[in-house]
Motif scaffolding. Structure first.
Motif, PDB file in Angstrom:
ATOM      1  N   UNK A  50      30.385 -68.010   2.042  1.00  0.00           N
ATOM      2  CA  UNK A  50      31.330 -67.213   2.814  1.00  0.00           C
ATOM      3  C   UNK A  50      31.451 -67.709   4.238  1.00  0.00           C
ATOM      4  N   UNK A  51      31.716 -66.772   5.153  1.00  0.00           N
ATOM      5  CA  UNK A  51      31.938 -67.141   6.548  1.00  0.00           C
ATOM      6  C   UNK A  51      30.882 -66.499   7.448  1.00  0.00           C
ATOM      7  N   UNK A  52      30.819 -66.987   8.682  1.00  0.00           N
ATOM      8  CA  UNK A  52      29.885 -66.464   9.674  1.00  0.00           C
ATOM      9  C   UNK A  52      30.687 -65.996  10.872  1.00  0.00           C
ATOM     10  N   UNK A  53      30.323 -64.852  11.430  1.00  0.00           N
ATOM     11  CA  UNK A  53      30.923 -64.360  12.665  1.00  0.00           C
ATOM     12  C   UNK A  53      30.003 -64.734  13.816  1.00  0.00           C
ATOM     13  N   UNK A  54      30.528 -65.487  14.767  1.00  0.00           N
ATOM     14  CA  UNK A  54      29.735 -65.914  15.912  1.00  0.00           C
ATOM     15  C   UNK A  54      30.087 -65.071  17.126  1.00  0.00           C
TER      16      UNK A  54
END
Length: 81
Positions: A50-54
């Motif tokens: 999936x994705x990562x929120x930075x």
């Protein structure tokens, strides 16, 4: 997804790895690909499903964050320190 985070200092890379959320999975420190940066020489590679929120402002020594794509890199965030 694979992300590469570059830093202004080696200390920033080590600190990032230590303070990153455990939900991101494994973070490896390695030499920066030369086509990304000429700064400190150390980057963090994050591979996650999936994705990562930075929260970029949370990590003060980040130069840039890129997502690795089939065509190269997509810059997600770049700091002008």
């Amino acid at each position: 997804m694979k992300y590469i985070v570059t830093f202004y200092s080696h200390f920033g890379a080590i600190r990032f790895k230590r303070e990153a959320p455990t939900t991101w999975g494994t973070i490896q420190l390695m030499p920066v690909p030369r086509d990304l940066s000429l700064s400190c020489g150390t980057c963090a590679v994050i591979e996650v499903e999936g994705t990562v929120e930075f929260a970029h402002q949370q990590y003060h020594d980040i130069e840039q964050i890129v997502r690795v794509t089939g065509d190269g890199y997509e810059v997600l965030c770049h700091s002008d320190k």
